[in-house]
Design an enzyme around this catalytic site. Structure first.
Site, PDB file in Angstrom:
ATOM      1  N   GLY A   3       9.170  12.459  -8.023  1.00 18.99           N
ATOM      2  CA  GLY A   3       9.806  12.505  -8.652  1.00 18.99           C
ATOM      3  C   GLY A   3      11.080  11.098  -8.285  1.00 18.99           C
ATOM      4  O   GLY A   3      11.483  10.755  -8.846  1.00 18.99           O
ATOM      5  N   GLN A   4      10.712  10.943  -7.119  1.00 22.58           N
ATOM      6  CA  GLN A   4      12.526  10.698  -6.070  1.00 22.58           C
ATOM      7  C   GLN A   4      12.061   8.317  -7.117  1.00 22.58           C
ATOM      8  O   GLN A   4      10.832   8.458  -7.529  1.00 22.58           O
ATOM      9  CB  GLN A   4      12.080   9.818  -4.879  1.00 22.58           C
ATOM     10  CG  GLN A   4      11.814  11.676  -4.088  1.00 22.58           C
ATOM     11  CD  GLN A   4      12.048  10.946  -2.807  1.00 22.58           C
ATOM     12  OE1 GLN A   4      11.753   9.871  -1.663  1.00 22.58           O
ATOM     13  NE2 GLN A   4      12.448  12.215  -1.990  1.00 22.58           N
ATOM     14  N   THR A   5      13.177   8.288  -6.788  1.00 20.46           N
ATOM     15  CA  THR A   5      13.275   6.709  -7.530  1.00 20.46           C
ATOM     16  C   THR A   5      12.157   5.857  -6.774  1.00 20.46           C
ATOM     17  O   THR A   5      11.607   5.360  -8.253  1.00 20.46           O
ATOM     18  CB  THR A   5      14.683   6.154  -7.459  1.00 20.46           C
ATOM     19  OG1 THR A   5      15.877   7.403  -7.478  1.00 20.46           O
ATOM     20  CG2 THR A   5      15.220   5.669  -8.991  1.00 20.46           C
ATOM     21  N   SER A   6      12.353   5.952  -6.217  1.00 22.02           N
ATOM     22  CA  SER A   6      11.098   4.942  -5.157  1.00 22.02           C
ATOM     23  C   SER A   6       9.555   5.207  -5.685  1.00 22.02           C
ATOM     24  O   SER A   6       9.064   4.472  -5.965  1.00 22.02           O
ATOM     25  CB  SER A   6      11.188   5.215  -3.803  1.00 22.02           C
ATOM     26  OG  SER A   6      10.519   6.606  -2.956  1.00 22.02           O
ATOM     27  N   ILE A   7       9.793   6.502  -6.623  1.00 20.92           N
ATOM     28  CA  ILE A   7       8.121   6.676  -6.850  1.00 20.92           C
ATOM     29  C   ILE A   7       7.917   6.980  -7.984  1.00 20.92           C
ATOM     30  O   ILE A   7       6.254   6.882  -8.752  1.00 20.92           O
ATOM     31  CB  ILE A   7       7.172   7.909  -5.400  1.00 20.92           C
ATOM     32  CG1 ILE A   7       8.094   8.301  -4.296  1.00 20.92           C
ATOM     33  CG2 ILE A   7       6.334   8.113  -6.320  1.00 20.92           C
ATOM     34  CD1 ILE A   7       7.521   8.985  -4.323  1.00 20.92           C
TER      35      ILE A   7
END
Lengths: 902, 179
Positions: free
Chosen positions: B70-74
């Site tokens: 769920g990280q912004t980068s993913i």
């Protein structure tokens, strides 16, 4: 055109990729696995299946080891082309590195190391850390290698995370394979680092020696290589180490044997006891001999290494010369190497046997081998005084066979033998003269002519013999011409009669007037002057005692030899070159800095032209031969100037013709010349770095470019394009850049033309450049146009016309600016310096403590620029005023002046 | 044709498969929920850089559950997983009130996707065990769930740590998918 034609572009048939995509997303495991296999098959034959990246990665979390391995294989191949998506694989790596199955843990950590994507390396550190401390040795040994791989991608990260210390701890691991791999990894890291990272202590030493006996053969090689770099504290320790390693000499693997030999040779340096050394030498001989019964390729490697070993310790193989005798079916490269070693091992004791062999070889069919054999006889003669006579007789026998190339080769070596043993064997000259007509190779001819000249007083018809060569003087190669010149002078000095006098006239005339060769001409002039001023002095000079030569060809400089011996069993010892001369990656950072320093030092002056070595064939080739020492009067043959003074450079620049002065790629020019500003750093250009600057040479504008390829790819098909600009600068021709191999660079001068694609609007100095090649996207970068590159050479103005022009222009056309960083240190040097930039001095006057200089220049389209500089000498700050019909150029002009006066 | 046929067969035998995505902001509890459903226990997790996928058998439905980081980068790569998805489980950290707005924006962005038009939506208002956690009504409000049209959706209060509410959600999901 009706709208219906669009149907031709839409097809119901799906391509291979969408089909694979569908199968990869299948819910059936078998179908999925088959699909991945198909993808791998396509990848192997070179089809681009990178677009399936996510679909393949989604198959990664599986129980099936086979499928997992296939996906990992795919990842290694394509992670680099999909660096963003590679992040999706991270979690699976993390999970797999904790899998209960050690095979999967090791597989994960090994694959991680192969994925060279910056964005994800950081995420892989934690799993790596875990695997380095894994319970299973197989995982630990795999992780150890992974550290070295990671170091190559991101050295800082490895150091920050303390991996180096963990790796050093692994040297004390209880599993020998882990120890070996840790050693291998540390050695690899050390090679790429300038700091000392891997140093063996007495504690690790005993660990290594224990592991040595237990690990696999390749592990043994790593450990032995590391041990050979260990500096033992004293002779006792060295002896102990050697004793522990000696059993490795019996190993079946050649690499282990050679590494053990290397290690023992290194430690032997410290051992003082003669008995121990002799004993060790005895022990090393049989394994080295055994290497020669392997395949020819391995034999060659062994021979190249043995060549080094016998130079350092001839005693090791002194009694084994027979194994180096050539077999009839040896490949030629093995034969040549064996000959080399035979010469090195030849001694008074075995010379008879050796000569018999050489003589045999000299009658074989392979010309190169035969020539080398004849030379070998000559070198034996020079090396072994007591054998010289036997060598001579063998040579004479060979001459009698009258095989052309044998005779010529024999004459060349006999000349060397004459030099080595003066006044001993001259009786054979008559035999040599018989073969005079058959000589057609320059070196043989030159040697024969030298012999005739040197012994002119003993050869009755020396003048006739030389005369026969003189007829073809203009057509002879330079080497022969030089010898003819010297021999004729010697003849004249020895027999100052009418015949030789006429000859010398002809020769000197030919050598001074008719020739283009500066060496020949200079040497002829020196002789001429010597002869005309003082013939006695000429005699002293030309007929002086010559130093006796020795056979030092093909032996290496001791320091180089030591370096190569430390690299036995590597490519370096096969090439006989230190590693840094052919491995570009190693320590490239430090050399780079040197280049930059050098470039700064030579800010002015350019050397776009290839680095010139004034060719002097008479000098360059022969190593120990006498040709170069023809009398002491051979000043022109001193070695080529390495750094010619500046005016010569300009001259050569002219000669070479700068219109097409495109430097070939193999010229080592990249490190020379002024530093060009970097416009496209390699970080932006995917490994391609472009430095460039506009320059003016001989009245023309060039774009001087330096392209450096630090990517892994071969780059070719370079093209360049310039955007519209104030001066309409454009390339006059295509960019001539050859294929750029990885880790190479090339320089070029691109001729430019003006007023091609003019941009409207007020003048500015922006130059937008686009460079493309076949492998990468188009690169765009900005450069600045310095106005002074347009200043033409004919911009000088007379005082009167300067005044008239000044008066004719309205005052509104005068613009002034204070150049704050500019400084005039001395009026004269400033004038001189500006003149090189085509800003010409007109007049000067003094006002209070300030000097006022009036100067002129001619800008683009012949626009005159009248300049007034006001400054106090040595004080920063110059007031610059310019009056011109085009005052809108003034800002650009001030920039240029500020640059020039910095 | 083939796919349709297998679907019919499997519905006859009452064994269906469905592909489900578990989405949500980072630290919402997605991975914990996945393994709670898969193994029935709480595992210690680290931020998921990438994805996890497990099969969960429930009520005769074989759920292939994809838990995406769920990280912004993913988040931009979520779309790689959208095709052929029957259901979305959207997990919200009910105690993280500061980021509810972000959670709402991401949620509605997903619903806009063409490839997810037919997917049903199950929202887990997770971390109900924490003090200060908002209840399902408040989360419904915050995520503006009422704006959803043409799609079946529901919301459950859950606590992955305690195992509460998860299987109620799956009940709803299996019934909805069977229908």
């Amino acid at each position: 055109m009706s709208g219906h034609d669009s149907k031709y572009f839409s097809t119901t048939k799906k391509g291979e990729i969408p089909e694979l995509k569908e199968e990869l997303n299948s819910q059936y495991k078998d179908k999925k696995k088959d699909a991945v296999k198909k993808v791998i098959a396509a990848m192997t034959v070179g089809k681009d299946v990178s677009s399936l990246f996510t679909d393949v990665v989604n198959c990664m979390q599986t129980e099936n080891l086979e499928l997992k391995k296939l996906v990992y294989l795919y990842l290694i191949n394509y992670a680099k082309s999909q660096p963003d998506l590679a992040i999706l694989a991270v979690n699976t790596f993390v999970k797999d590195s904790q899998d209960p199955n050690p095979l999967i843990r090791a597989l994960a950590v090994r694959t991680m190391g192969c994925i060279r994507v910056d964005k994800i390396t950081e995420y892989l550190c934690d799993p790596l850390q875990r695997c380095l401390k894994d319970d299973d040795p197989y995982v630990r040994k795999t992780a150890a290698i992974c550290v070295a791989k990671l170091y190559d991608i991101n050295a800082e990260l490895v150091e920050d995370r303390g991996f180096l210390d963990t790796l050093k701890d692994l040297i004390s691991d209880n599993n020998p394979m882990v120890v070996a791999n840790a050693v291998a990894a540390l050695a690899e890291i050390q090679e790429n680092s300038t700091r000392p990272i891997f140093e063996i202590t007495s504690h690790t030493l005993s660990k290594l020696l224990t592991a040595l006996n237990e690990c696999t053969e390749w592990g043994q090689v790593f450990i032995l290589d590391a041990l050979s770099r260990y500096k033992a504290a004293d002779a006792r320790e060295a002896e102990n180490i050697v004793e522990r390693v000696t059993p490795r000499l019996q190993h079946a693997n050649c690499a282990v044997v050679l590494s053990a030999v290397k290690m023992i040779l290194q430690q032997m340096e410290l051992i003082t006891s003669i008995d121990v050394v002799r004993n060790l030498c005895k022990k090393m001989a049989p394994p080295l001999v055994t290497l020669l019964s392997a395949e020819p390729e391995i034999q060659y490697v062994a021979l190249r290494n043995i060549n080094l070993i016998v130079q350092k310790r001839p005693t090791i193989l002194a009694h084994e010369i027979k194994v180096f005798f050539c077999k009839y079916n040896d490949p030629i490269y093995v034969k040549m190497e064996k000959l080399e070693i035979m010469i090195k091992l030849a001694s008074d004791r075995n010379v008879d046997q050796v000569l018999l062999e050489f003589k045999e070889y000299a009658t074989e069919v392979d010309v190169d081998f035969v020539r080398k054999a004849v030379r070998a006889i000559g070198r034996c003669a020079i090396k072994l005084e007591r054998a010289a006579e036997r060598c001579i007789s063998v040579l004479l026998e060979l001459i009698k066979i009258k095989v052309n190339y044998v005779v010529q080769e024999a004459i060349i070596v006999i000349k060397d033998i004459f030099r080595r043993y003066p006044n001993t064997y001259e009786s054979i000259i008559a035999t040599l003269c018989e073969s005079l007509d058959t000589l057609d190779e320059p070196e043989a001819k030159a040697s024969m002519i030298w012999i005739i000249g040197e012994y002119a007083e003993r050869i009755d018809n020396a003048d006739e013999l030389l005369e026969s060569f003189l007829e073809s003087f203009p057509e002879e190669p330079a080497m022969v011409q030089l010898q003819l010149l010297t021999a004729t002078v010697k003849l004249f000095l020895k027999k100052p009669t009418e015949g030789p006098q006429q000859m010398i006239q002809v020769v000197l005339n030919n050598a001074t007037v008719e020739t283009d060769n500066p060496d020949l001409r200079d040497r002829a002039y020196i002789y001429w002057r010597l002869l005309s001023t003082d013939p006695e002095a000429a005699k002293d000079v030309v007929l002086a005692e010559k130093p006796v030569i020795s056979d030092d060809s093909n032996s290496l400089d001791p320091s180089l030899l030591d370096e190569l011996l430390a690299n036995i069993a590597t490519l370096s010892s096969v090439y006989h070159k230190p590693p840094e001369t052919f491995v570009s990656r190693a320590k490239s950072t430090s050399t780079r800095q040197d280049d930059e320093e050098y470039a700064d030092a030579v800010e002015t002056g350019y050397s776009e032209s290839p680095s010139y070595t004034v060719e002097n064939p008479a000098v360059t080739s022969t190593s120990s031969s006498t040709v170069r020492q023809t009398g002491s009067a051979a000043p022109a043959s001193s070695s080529a100037p390495t750094s010619p003074p500046a005016p010569v450079q300009d001259l050569l620049g002219d000669l070479i013709g700068l219109d097409n002065a495109i430097v070939p790629v193999d010229q080592p020019t990249a490190s020379y010349g002024p530093a060009l500003p970097v416009l496209l750093p390699s970080s932006t250009g995917q490994g391609l770095q472009i430095s460039a600057q506009l320059v003016r040479r001989d009245g023309q504008v060039f774009y001087s470019l330096l392209l450096e390829n630090s990517s892994q790819m071969v780059l070719d098909g370079f093209m360049i394009q310039f955007n519209k600009n104030t001066f309409g600068l454009a390339a006059a021709g295509p960019l001539q850049i050859p294929t750029l191999q990885p880790a190479t660079s090339t320089r070029t001068l691109l001729p430019m033309v003006l007023f091609q694609n003019l941009s409207p609007g007020p003048p500015n100095s922006l130059l937008q450049v686009a460079v493309k090649n076949n492998q990468q996207p188009v690169w765009y970068f900005n450069d600045k146009i310095p106005l002074h590159i347009f200043f033409s050479e004919d911009g000088r103005m007379e005082r009167t016309s300067f005044l008239e022009t000044w008066k004719a222009l309205p005052d509104s056309n005068e613009v002034a600016k204070d150049l704050l960083v500019a400084v005039i240190h001395s009026i004269d040097t400033t004038i001189e310096h500006l003149a090189t930039a085509n800003v010409f001095f007109v007049a000067k006057r003094k006002n209070a403590n300030k000097d006022i200089l009036y100067m002129s220049a001619k800008g683009p389209r012949g626009i005159p620029l009248l300049i007034e500089l006001t400054a106090a000498v040595g004080v920063p700050g110059v007031k610059c005023a310019v009056k011109t019909p085009s005052p809108e150029l003034a800002p650009l002009f001030f920039d240029a002046m500020e640059n020039l006066l910095k | 044709m083939g796919i349709l046929f297998t679907r019919m067969l499997s519905s006859v035998f009452g064994n269906r498969e469905a592909r489900i995505l578990v989405l949500g902001l980072d630290n919402a509890g997605k991975t914990t929920i996945l393994y709670r459903l898969h193994m029935g226990e709480v595992v210690s997790t680290i931020p998921t850089i990438g994805f996890n996928v497990e099969t969960v058998q429930y009520n005769n439905i074989k759920l292939q559950v994809w838990d995406l980081g769920g990280q912004t980068s993913i988040r931009p790569y979520w779309r790689c997983y959208f095709p052929n998805t029957q259901a979305i489980i959207y997990v919200v950290d009910s105690s993280d009130t500061d980021r509810l707005v972000t959670a709402k924006e991401e949620f509605h962005a997903i619903l806009e996707e063409d490839e997810l038009k037919g997917a049903v939506v199950l929202v887990y208002a997770n971390k109900q065990d924490l003090p200060g956690a908002l209840d399902d009504a408040a989360i419904t409000e915050a995520l503006e769930l009422h704006k959803i049209k043409n799609r079946q959706w529901t919301i459950f209060k859950t606590s992955a740590i305690k195992g509460e509410g998860l299987f109620e959600g799956l009940d709803w999901l299996s019934n909805t998918l069977k229908a």
